[in-house]
Write a protein that holds these residues in place. Structure first.
Motif, PDB file in Angstrom:
ATOM      1  N   SER A  41       0.832  -1.201   0.000  1.00 56.56           N
ATOM      2  CA  SER A  41       0.000   0.000   0.000  1.00 56.56           C
ATOM      3  C   SER A  41       0.866   1.250   0.000  1.00 56.56           C
ATOM      4  CB  SER A  41      -0.924   0.003   1.218  1.00 56.56           C
ATOM      5  OG  SER A  41      -1.792  -1.107   1.182  1.00 56.56           O
ATOM      6  N   SER A  42       0.397   2.259  -0.721  1.00 56.01           N
ATOM      7  CA  SER A  42       1.094   3.537  -0.729  1.00 56.01           C
ATOM      8  C   SER A  42       0.685   4.352   0.489  1.00 56.01           C
ATOM      9  CB  SER A  42       0.768   4.311  -2.007  1.00 56.01           C
ATOM     10  OG  SER A  42      -0.584   4.706  -1.994  1.00 56.01           O
ATOM     11  N   ARG A  47      -3.185  -0.010  -3.577  1.00 56.94           N
ATOM     12  CA  ARG A  47      -3.122   0.022  -5.029  1.00 56.94           C
ATOM     13  C   ARG A  47      -3.662  -1.283  -5.600  1.00 56.94           C
ATOM     14  NH1 ARG A  47       3.012   1.008  -6.298  1.00 56.94           N
ATOM     15  NH2 ARG A  47       3.229  -0.369  -4.489  1.00 56.94           N
TER      16      ARG A  47
END
Length: 340
Positions: A41-42, A47
């Motif tokens: 995950s950012s 994502r």
């Protein structure tokens, strides 16, 4: 003697990797129920896939997560692969480890090729994508794949085994000119109709090839139009059985069934394929003729002609038999005239 079990990576590509399209797990992770693979995950949000943009010569770093959903540890072969469209329906699939890689499969580097994930746990693995300086611009789709190298036995009486794998898609775009291109190739029509018109359905099977001739991924749309004699419109249809993504350079062979096709006509079929920035058409024709009535008419006509010629021949031969023969001696004929 029992037959050996053979791992089928091609079957794996057609089945397991279709999970990319249907998964509803968190972050839309590719998931087969036992394990999943997805991008880390950012800072903003999870994502769904890896979306990477890089100019030739650039290096990109990222991380992939492998999650084990079973109670025991699982060991996977971890590798990068190029993507392609399946010939059968255009589904998104990836190459097996032994195949030649030219894009993501050749440019992505993983620190290790195997990873063990404890039960109900995850492992995060960093990787690097090094885009060559001479890389062609455009889209280079692929995936980071976690392959279980164990072979699951087939069912009773089946001598084949299956290896399972799950992969997270990588959409890599190399900077440069975007050149969309789409072609419709090899249009063919196979027509089936009843021997006697009206006693059964008439169908036509239209087959064609969609070819992405450009360097970007396309979402194609195809319109089918058919016209008959004197330009009459017989059919207008937007086709539904299409790949959602046609990858650069890929060809997909598709078919469309036309129920209620004409039974007596000269039909012209036209396929128009469109996608963002490109449009292409191709056509084919077929003759719809009720062959049994036509054959009977031809046979009857041939029989009538044969009988007519026979009668004329008989009359000619009869006329020749009753005609007075011409004299063979001209002096004899003159003598008769003088004596008379």
């Amino acid at each position: 003697m029992r037959k050996p079990y053979v791992p089928l990576l091609s079957l794996l590509s057609c089945l397991s990797f279709l999970l990319f399209l249907t998964s509803a797990a968190p972050a839309r992770a590719a998931d087969n129920g036992s394990w999943s693979v997805y991008p880390v995950s950012s800072a903003v949000a999870a994502r769904p896939y890896f979306y990477v943009f890089a100019d030739p010569g650039r290096t990109i770093q990222d991380k992939v997560v492998v999650a084990n959903k079973t109670d025991g540890p699982l060991t996977f072969r971890l590798y990068a692969a190029d993507a392609y469209n399946t010939a059968r329906d255009g589904g998104f699939a990836v190459k097996s480890p032994g195949e030649k890689m030219r894009g993501v499969g050749a440019w992505a580097v993983l620190p290790k090729d195997r990873v063990t994930v404890p039960g109900r746990a995850t492992v995060t693995v960093p990787f690097t994508v090094r885009v060559p300086r001479g890389a062609e611009p455009g889209d280079h789709p692929g995936a980071i794949v976690a392959l279980d190298e164990r072979v699951d036995k087939g069912g009773a009486g089946v001598a084949l085994g299956v290896q399972r794998a799950v992969g997270a898609r990588v959409y890599l775009q190399v900077g440069g000119p975007a050149l969309p291109g789409l072609a419709v190739e090899d249009v063919q029509v196979v027509h089936h109709q009843p021997l006697v018109p009206g006693l059964g359905d008439s169908t036509a099977t239209i087959s064609y090839t969609l070819h992405n001739t450009g360097n970007v991924t396309l979402a194609p749309k195809v319109e089918l139009k058919a016209s008959g004699l004197f330009g009459r419109t017989l059919l207008t249809r937007d086709l539904k059985k299409l790949p959602s993504q046609l990858l650069p350079g890929q060809r997909v062979r598709l078919t469309e069934r036309w129920t209620g096709a004409p039974q007596f006509d000269r039909a012209h079929v036209r396929l128009t394929a469109t996608a963002k920035g490109t449009e292409e058409s191709a056509k084919a024709s077929f003759l719809a003729v009720p062959w049994l009535p036509v054959a009977l008419v031809v046979a009857g006509t041939a029989t009538g002609v044969w009988l007519l010629m026979g009668r004329r021949r008989t009359r000619t031969e009869g006329a020749r038999g009753t005609a007075r023969p011409a004299p063979t001696d001209p002096y004899q004929e003159v003598g008769r005239a003088a004596g008379g």
